[in-house]
Write an enzyme that holds these catalytic residues in place. Structure first.
Site, PDB file in Angstrom:
ATOM      1  N   LYS A   1      -0.467   3.138  12.485  1.00  0.00           N
ATOM      2  CA  LYS A   1       0.401   2.704  11.395  1.00  0.00           C
ATOM      3  C   LYS A   1       1.652   3.575  11.437  1.00  0.00           C
ATOM      4  O   LYS A   1       1.580   4.790  11.223  1.00  0.00           O
ATOM      5  CB  LYS A   1      -0.298   2.854  10.040  1.00  0.00           C
ATOM      6  CG  LYS A   1       0.660   2.622   8.873  1.00  0.00           C
ATOM      7  CD  LYS A   1       0.012   2.835   7.523  1.00  0.00           C
ATOM      8  CE  LYS A   1       1.081   3.054   6.458  1.00  0.00           C
ATOM      9  NZ  LYS A   1       0.515   3.250   5.121  1.00  0.00           N
TER      10      LYS A   1
ATOM     11  N   GLY B   1       1.863   4.669  -3.984  1.00  0.00           N
ATOM     12  CA  GLY B   1       1.176   5.353  -5.080  1.00  0.00           C
ATOM     13  C   GLY B   1       1.695   5.007  -6.464  1.00  0.00           C
ATOM     14  O   GLY B   1       1.220   5.565  -7.451  1.00  0.00           O
TER      15      GLY B   1
ATOM     16  N   THR C   1      -4.276   4.527  -3.074  1.00  0.00           N
ATOM     17  CA  THR C   1      -4.306   5.126  -4.415  1.00  0.00           C
ATOM     18  C   THR C   1      -4.931   4.202  -5.442  1.00  0.00           C
ATOM     19  O   THR C   1      -5.628   4.666  -6.351  1.00  0.00           O
ATOM     20  CB  THR C   1      -2.875   5.492  -4.852  1.00  0.00           C
ATOM     21  OG1 THR C   1      -2.260   6.213  -3.783  1.00  0.00           O
ATOM     22  CG2 THR C   1      -2.880   6.369  -6.094  1.00  0.00           C
TER      23      THR C   1
ATOM     24  N   ALA D   1       1.094  -0.611   0.206  1.00  0.00           N
ATOM     25  CA  ALA D   1       1.627   0.335  -0.788  1.00  0.00           C
ATOM     26  C   ALA D   1       2.102  -0.339  -2.072  1.00  0.00           C
ATOM     27  O   ALA D   1       2.713  -1.401  -2.038  1.00  0.00           O
ATOM     28  CB  ALA D   1       2.771   1.154  -0.226  1.00  0.00           C
ATOM     29  N   GLY D   2       1.785   0.315  -3.180  1.00  0.00           N
ATOM     30  CA  GLY D   2       2.342  -0.082  -4.470  1.00  0.00           C
ATOM     31  C   GLY D   2       1.436  -0.935  -5.341  1.00  0.00           C
ATOM     32  O   GLY D   2       1.768  -1.213  -6.488  1.00  0.00           O
TER      33      GLY D   2
END
Lengths: 66, 270
Positions: free
Chosen positions: B112, B173, B222, B199-200
């Site tokens: 990644k 996160g 996260t 992400a997010g």
């Protein structure tokens, strides 16, 4: 001779090899990877890789991350 | 009377194909931020993820010798590892990290790539990402690339030869969910490689939305590890990804401003 290992200065005997360093650090058989002066040192070449004074060595492993 | 159920249209076998390999799970998860590696493994197994990320960091030398190793608890024989370049702010750092990861994982070349631009937002530095991708692809790496929700950048990275493109939903996160669904939909429409939202994401509905937009998968960390109950959230995310995928295949009804009655008007008796 003086080298830098993972950001810290360290003394090693002259004519030391990468394989000897791995043994010294008790990392034999552990999952790790090494670079010297930002160049990868493949595990298969540890025996033939001589460490030189002033070398910057990084030894890394896998940790949790996202 | 026949009570035979009509089979749902979603094929039982609906794999996500990345660089020629089929994965049954469309949910990719991280291995960090858990209380310990035992909890990480439990959450990952509940999530059903087959591809898991890891980071490359300096080995502890002389300290914490008995600390369990990630690769011992979560064996590369059981999961497909996706080493990341988290913490890299230049193409050079990212390239070095990938080379070390490949050595660490005995020649495994799926990585990644993320090159960050700014500590506050962790938004990608797309120019440095292009630069790193170019070098790594020449060296035979298979790149799943983290990028902005920018259709032009996503297409460019695909054309360079990345095996999957992973636009962010929101900052890493942040848990803000999909901030630009129109861009994600455009990226999906234009793509010939898998598109994964990376992400997010904050909660299960965010994951479902990504899948409903037609994304091939999702990568998260996260949202699961940071939840009050990570194991329960891992389960929720697994279901959300599946539900979103099914809804995508099922084809949602068009949005309209005004109502359409659900019960027939014919036969009203008043």
């Amino acid at each position: 001779m003086e080298i830098t290992l993972n950001g810290e200065t360290r003394q090693l005997p002259d004519d030391f090899t990468a394989a000897q360093l791995v043994d010294l650090l008790d990392l034999g058989g552990k999952r790790m990877a090494m670079e010297i002066n930002q160049e990868i040192v493949p595990r298969s070449t540890f025996n033939n890789t001589t460490i030189h004074p002033g070398d910057t060595i990084e030894i890394v492993g896998a940790i949790g991350g996202g | 009377m026949s009570t035979q159920m009509q089979e749902t249209k979603l094929p039982a076998n609906d794999p996500m194909i990345i660089d020629g390999t089929a994965y049954q799970s469309r949910l990719l998860v991280g291995t960090g931020k858990y209380e310990n590696l035992h909890q990480a493994k439990q959450a990952i197994d509940i999530s059903g993820a087959e591809i898991i990320t890891m980071a490359v960091r300096r080995t502890n030398i002389g300290q914490k010798k008995d600390e369990p190793n990630l690769l011992d608890i979560l064996s590369p024989d059981d999961y497909t590892y996706l080493p990341n370049t988290a913490g890299c702010y230049s193409a050079d750092e990212a390239v070095r990290t990938c080379r070390l990861a490949r050595e660490l994982l005995d020649g495994h070349s799926l990585v990644k790539l993320e090159v960050l631009g700014d500590e506050k937002t962790l938004f990608p530095d797309v120019a440095q990402t292009y630069k790193a991708a170019e070098i790594l692809i020449k060296e035979g790496f298979k790149i799943m690339v983290y990028t902005n929700d920018d259709p032009i950048a996503a297409k460019r990275l695909e054309e360079m030869g990345c095996v999957a493109v992973m636009p962010l939903a929101a900052p890493i996160g942040s848990g803000l969910g999909i901030r630009n669904p129109y861009n994600i939909a455009t990226i999906v429409e234009n793509a010939n490689v898998p598109i994964l939202v990376d992400a997010g994401v904050g909660t299960a509905s965010d994951a479902a939305i990504a899948m409903e937009l037609g994304c091939d998968g999702l990568l998260m960390q996260t949202a699961i590890a940071g939840a009050k109950d990570p194991l329960l959230m891992a389960s929720a995310m697994k279901k959300a990804v599946q539900a979103g995928r099914e809804a995508y295949h099922a084809g949602r009804i068009p949005r309209k401003r005004y109502a359409t009655a659900s019960s027939p008007v014919d036969g009203l008796f008043f």
